[in-house]
Design an enzyme around this catalytic site. Structure first.
Site, mmCIF file in Angstrom:
data_model
loop_
_atom_site.group_PDB
_atom_site.id
_atom_site.type_symbol
_atom_site.label_atom_id
_atom_site.label_comp_id
_atom_site.label_asym_id
_atom_site.label_seq_id
_atom_site.Cartn_x
_atom_site.Cartn_y
_atom_site.Cartn_z
ATOM 1 N N TYR A 79 -46.189 -45.351 -85.695
ATOM 2 C CA TYR A 79 -45.056 -45.575 -86.608
ATOM 3 C C TYR A 79 -43.854 -44.769 -86.126
ATOM 4 O O TYR A 79 -42.718 -45.267 -86.113
ATOM 5 C CB TYR A 79 -45.434 -45.143 -88.030
ATOM 6 C CG TYR A 79 -44.351 -45.470 -89.033
ATOM 7 C CD1 TYR A 79 -44.401 -46.643 -89.774
ATOM 8 C CD2 TYR A 79 -43.267 -44.611 -89.227
ATOM 9 C CE1 TYR A 79 -43.404 -46.951 -90.683
ATOM 10 C CE2 TYR A 79 -42.270 -44.916 -90.124
ATOM 11 C CZ TYR A 79 -42.335 -46.090 -90.854
ATOM 12 O OH TYR A 79 -41.337 -46.404 -91.744
ATOM 13 N N PHE A 131 -18.668 -64.756 -84.418
ATOM 14 C CA PHE A 131 -19.933 -65.472 -84.444
ATOM 15 C C PHE A 131 -20.300 -65.622 -85.919
ATOM 16 O O PHE A 131 -19.853 -64.825 -86.750
ATOM 17 C CB PHE A 131 -21.029 -64.731 -83.646
ATOM 18 C CG PHE A 131 -22.302 -65.525 -83.623
ATOM 19 C CD1 PHE A 131 -22.374 -66.714 -82.913
ATOM 20 C CD2 PHE A 131 -23.412 -65.133 -84.357
ATOM 21 C CE1 PHE A 131 -23.518 -67.493 -82.946
ATOM 22 C CE2 PHE A 131 -24.565 -65.905 -84.391
ATOM 23 C CZ PHE A 131 -24.618 -67.090 -83.682
ATOM 24 N N THR A 132 -21.103 -66.628 -86.249
ATOM 25 C CA THR A 132 -21.372 -66.948 -87.664
ATOM 26 C C THR A 132 -21.855 -65.726 -88.457
ATOM 27 O O THR A 132 -21.260 -65.347 -89.473
ATOM 28 C CB THR A 132 -22.422 -68.077 -87.772
ATOM 29 O OG1 THR A 132 -23.548 -67.731 -86.969
ATOM 30 C CG2 THR A 132 -21.859 -69.404 -87.311
ATOM 31 N N ASP A 222 -20.285 -56.991 -78.147
ATOM 32 C CA ASP A 222 -21.486 -57.747 -78.516
ATOM 33 C C ASP A 222 -22.075 -58.243 -77.202
ATOM 34 O O ASP A 222 -21.530 -59.141 -76.545
ATOM 35 C CB ASP A 222 -21.114 -58.918 -79.435
ATOM 36 C CG ASP A 222 -22.323 -59.796 -79.799
ATOM 37 O OD1 ASP A 222 -23.299 -59.830 -79.021
ATOM 38 O OD2 ASP A 222 -22.285 -60.454 -80.852
ATOM 39 N N LYS A 265 -31.702 -63.024 -76.552
ATOM 40 C CA LYS A 265 -31.039 -63.834 -75.522
ATOM 41 C C LYS A 265 -31.250 -63.202 -74.145
ATOM 42 O O LYS A 265 -32.215 -63.498 -73.456
ATOM 43 C CB LYS A 265 -29.577 -64.017 -75.881
ATOM 44 C CG LYS A 265 -29.416 -64.868 -77.139
ATOM 45 C CD LYS A 265 -27.989 -64.960 -77.623
ATOM 46 C CE LYS A 265 -27.864 -65.921 -78.775
ATOM 47 N NZ LYS A 265 -27.473 -67.291 -78.395
ATOM 48 N N ARG A 388 -22.031 -76.906 -83.890
ATOM 49 C CA ARG A 388 -21.161 -75.729 -83.893
ATOM 50 C C ARG A 388 -19.752 -76.210 -84.229
ATOM 51 O O ARG A 388 -18.934 -76.485 -83.364
ATOM 52 C CB ARG A 388 -21.176 -75.012 -82.544
ATOM 53 C CG ARG A 388 -22.524 -74.450 -82.142
ATOM 54 C CD ARG A 388 -22.918 -73.107 -82.733
ATOM 55 N NE ARG A 388 -23.243 -73.066 -84.133
ATOM 56 C CZ ARG A 388 -23.945 -72.067 -84.709
ATOM 57 N NH1 ARG A 388 -24.402 -71.067 -83.984
ATOM 58 N NH2 ARG A 388 -24.192 -72.053 -85.989
ATOM 59 N N PHE A 455 -25.076 -73.910 -92.797
ATOM 60 C CA PHE A 455 -25.605 -74.777 -91.732
ATOM 61 C C PHE A 455 -27.107 -74.594 -91.515
ATOM 62 O O PHE A 455 -27.783 -75.483 -91.034
ATOM 63 C CB PHE A 455 -24.862 -74.512 -90.408
ATOM 64 C CG PHE A 455 -25.039 -73.115 -89.861
ATOM 65 C CD1 PHE A 455 -24.217 -72.085 -90.272
ATOM 66 C CD2 PHE A 455 -26.036 -72.841 -88.944
ATOM 67 C CE1 PHE A 455 -24.390 -70.804 -89.782
ATOM 68 C CE2 PHE A 455 -26.218 -71.565 -88.441
ATOM 69 C CZ PHE A 455 -25.388 -70.532 -88.871
HETATM 70 N N1 F0G Z 1 -24.018 -62.218 -81.672
HETATM 71 C C1 F0G Z 1 -24.043 -63.306 -80.896
HETATM 72 C C2 F0G Z 1 -23.004 -63.476 -79.855
HETATM 73 C C3 F0G Z 1 -25.044 -64.282 -81.061
HETATM 74 O O1 F0G Z 1 -25.048 -65.344 -80.281
HETATM 75 C C4 F0G Z 1 -26.030 -64.090 -82.056
HETATM 76 C C5 F0G Z 1 -27.067 -65.076 -82.281
HETATM 77 C C6 F0G Z 1 -25.958 -62.935 -82.847
HETATM 78 C C7 F0G Z 1 -24.946 -62.016 -82.638
HETATM 79 C C8 F0G Z 1 -26.957 -62.684 -83.938
HETATM 80 O O2 F0G Z 1 -28.171 -62.356 -83.360
HETATM 81 O O3 F0G Z 1 -29.692 -64.208 -84.087
HETATM 82 O O4 F0G Z 1 -30.595 -62.089 -83.135
HETATM 83 O O5 F0G Z 1 -29.588 -62.117 -85.383
HETATM 84 N N2 F0G Z 1 -27.055 -66.241 -81.818
HETATM 85 C C9 F0G Z 1 -28.092 -67.252 -82.011
HETATM 86 C C10 F0G Z 1 -27.638 -68.572 -81.447
HETATM 87 C C11 F0G Z 1 -28.591 -67.362 -83.398
HETATM 88 O O6 F0G Z 1 -28.360 -69.551 -81.642
HETATM 89 O O7 F0G Z 1 -26.614 -68.646 -80.787
HETATM 90 P P1 F0G Z 1 -29.586 -62.704 -84.026
#
Ligand code: F0G
Length: 482
Positions: A79, A131-132, A222, A265, A388, A455
């Site tokens: 842990y 980013f979303t 990022d 990624k 997107r 989405f």
């Molecule tokens: N920042 C970027 C540039 C991303 O592409 C993503 C996730 C995140 C933050 C958030 O990271 O999903 O690990 O919580 N992108 C995915 C996509 C979801 O499908 O492009 P996460």
């Protein structure tokens, strides 16, 4: 890697052997119609069994290496004080040149922590593009996201190699207008996701970082797709042509006060982290890690994933890994352009993107052009892509008005080492057919609209039952079983 054939043609070539496979099947068109109807015309709600190729995302779907899988077998499940964490921290220090590492369960968890610590009501966060999940977290904390991209960023048929750059004049103006104390931080996203996986240049990053630091504003990168951005710097920015990917990544990190990433990624692992060289920043964030994620040495990840991430950090700076998806995307985009399918250029990282506004000029943004495009693509191919566009934009947080997106993109993700050239050729063929029959495709309307990040789980229906008509036309040309 790209390799030149004797006839001069350049093709992407796999620098690995495929020794574990996952079977896939091609469900016939009638079954696809049933599946997408049940999924509310939202490709997120499709089941894997109903897909031929899953190009929804590269997040958590890249092929891991043999060494990553092997490392998972020797994870230390303590842990606190897990040796797996110290192996990750050592990799971060060696490869990124950063001293402190806070593991988190995925990228948005890092955004949650950053929002908690740095974003206060009334602050602004200038960035190359949102980013979303990023925007949602920062807005929920009371901040305002300001996108200060350059003039080519939204041009989907451009030759600008670095559409992910920040416009320096706009950055100066933001600092002047709000005052540096109101700027929570400047955020630069590698391989900028929502504008088609477009990179920033080292020259621009250095200039942005200089301005931020001169004004006492933290600079945050990022780094979710850092190895691809580093690869683009190597092949597109002359001064770095002879640099290794690792040296470029280290140079990027020197420009940042804090870097965070979704490890799903570039490191091919289900996890994430926040790293910094600053004890001051570390001390601000560390206390919140056990509150939201887990203890300092696992942060919400399983120890197995921490081990795999330690290997992934080292592997992501190998040129074979950094180029694997980028070169395949370039091939894919060129294939589409040859067929006059409006793919976003220059090719970026992460995915091959199609400009749905150009593909379906008759479908309005408020009827979700890109959403209609990816649903139609699934119907004619069994391939799952991601919308997107306006669907991915939530309504205005105060007025609840729709916000038409800057771009309507259909994103066909190319996870690393998963798909092949024949997959690209198949999709290009089905897209060519779809382009000829595009008049059959109409818009979508919401049946169930969630209040946030709609989405993901929202349900929609086709306006005028166009899915049925499209499938009938498809079956006429290809038969019942394709
Ligand atoms: N920042 C970027 C540039 C991303 O592409 C993503 C996730 C995140 C933050 C958030 O990271 O999903 O690990 O919580 N992108 C995915 C996509 C979801 O499908 O492009 P996460």
């Amino acid at each position: 890697m790209n390799i030149k054939l004797s006839n001069g043609k350049v093709i992407p070539i796999e620098m690995h052997k495929v020794r574990v496979i996952q079977k896939t099947t091609l469900p016939p068109a009638e079954q696809r119609l049933k599946a997408i109807t049940e999924a509310g015309y939202n490709t997120f709600l499709l089941r894997s069994r109903d897909l031929f190729l899953d190009m929804l995302t590269d997040s958590g779907t890249n092929a891991m290496s043999d060494n990553q899988l092997a490392a998972m077998m020797v994870a230390d499940d303590a842990y606190a004080g897990s040796e797996s964490f110290f192996r990750l921290q050592e990799a971060v220090q060696d490869v990124l040149g950063l001293k402190y590492c806070l593991p988190v369960h995925q990228g948005r968890a890092a955004e949650n922590l950053l929002a908690k610590v740095y974003v206060k009501p009334g602050t602004v966060i200038p960035m190359n593009y949102h980013f979303t999940t990023t925007r949602t977290h920062f807005e929920l904390a009371g901040g305002k996201v300001l996108e200060i991209f350059g003039k080519e960023a939204l041009n989907t048929s451009s030759t600008d190699p670095f559409k992910g750059n920040i416009d320096l004049d706009k950055l100066h103006s933001v600092i002047k207008e709000y005052g540096p104390e109101k700027v929570a931080f400047v955020r630069m996203e590698a391989t900028t996701n929502l504008i088609g996986g477009q990179p920033f240049s080292m020259e621009n990053l250095k200039a942005v970082s200089k301005i931020a630091r001169e004004n006492g504003i933290p600079m945050i990168v990022d780094a979710s797709l850092i190895s691809e951005n580093a690869y683009f710097i190597k092949v597109r920015e002359k001064a770095y042509a002879d640099w290794t990917i690792e040296a470029i990544v280290k140079e990027i990190m020197k420009q940042a006060d804090i870097m965070y990433m979704s490890g799903r990624k570039s490191t091919c692992v289900r996890g994430g982290m926040i790293c910094t060289n600053s004890k001051e920043h570390y001390d601000k964030m560390a206390p919140w890690l056990p509150v939201y994620e887990g203890f300092l040495t696992y942060g919400g990840m399983s120890s197995k994933e921490v081990e795999a991430m330690a290997v992934g950090v080292r592997e992501m700076v190998e040129i074979e890994a950094a180029s694997a998806s980028a070169d395949m995307i370039q091939y894919f985009v060129e294939l589409l352009c040859e067929k006059n399918i409006p793919a976003v250029t220059p090719p970026g990282g992460l995915a091959c993107h199609v400009d749905a506004r150009k593909f379906l000029p008759h479908v309005d943004s408020l009827q979700y052009t890109a959403g209609a495009f990816v649903a139609a693509l699934y119907l004619v191919s069994g391939v799952r892509a991601m919308e997107r566009g306006t669907l991915s934009n939530d309504r205005d947080i105060h007025t609840h008005e729709e916000i038409p997106a800057d771009l309507e993109l259909g994103r066909l993700a190319v996870p690393r080492r998963v798909h092949t050239m024949s997959h690209c050729m198949y999709i290009a063929d089905r897209l060519e057919w779809l382009m000829k029959h595009r008049d059959l495709v109409g818009g979508l309307k919401f049946c169930e609209e969630p209040p946030v990040l709609r989405f993901f789980i929202g349900k929609l229906a086709p306006i005028n039952d166009w899915g049925r008509k499209l499938v009938d036309a498809f079956k006429k040309d290809f038969g019942d079983n394709c």
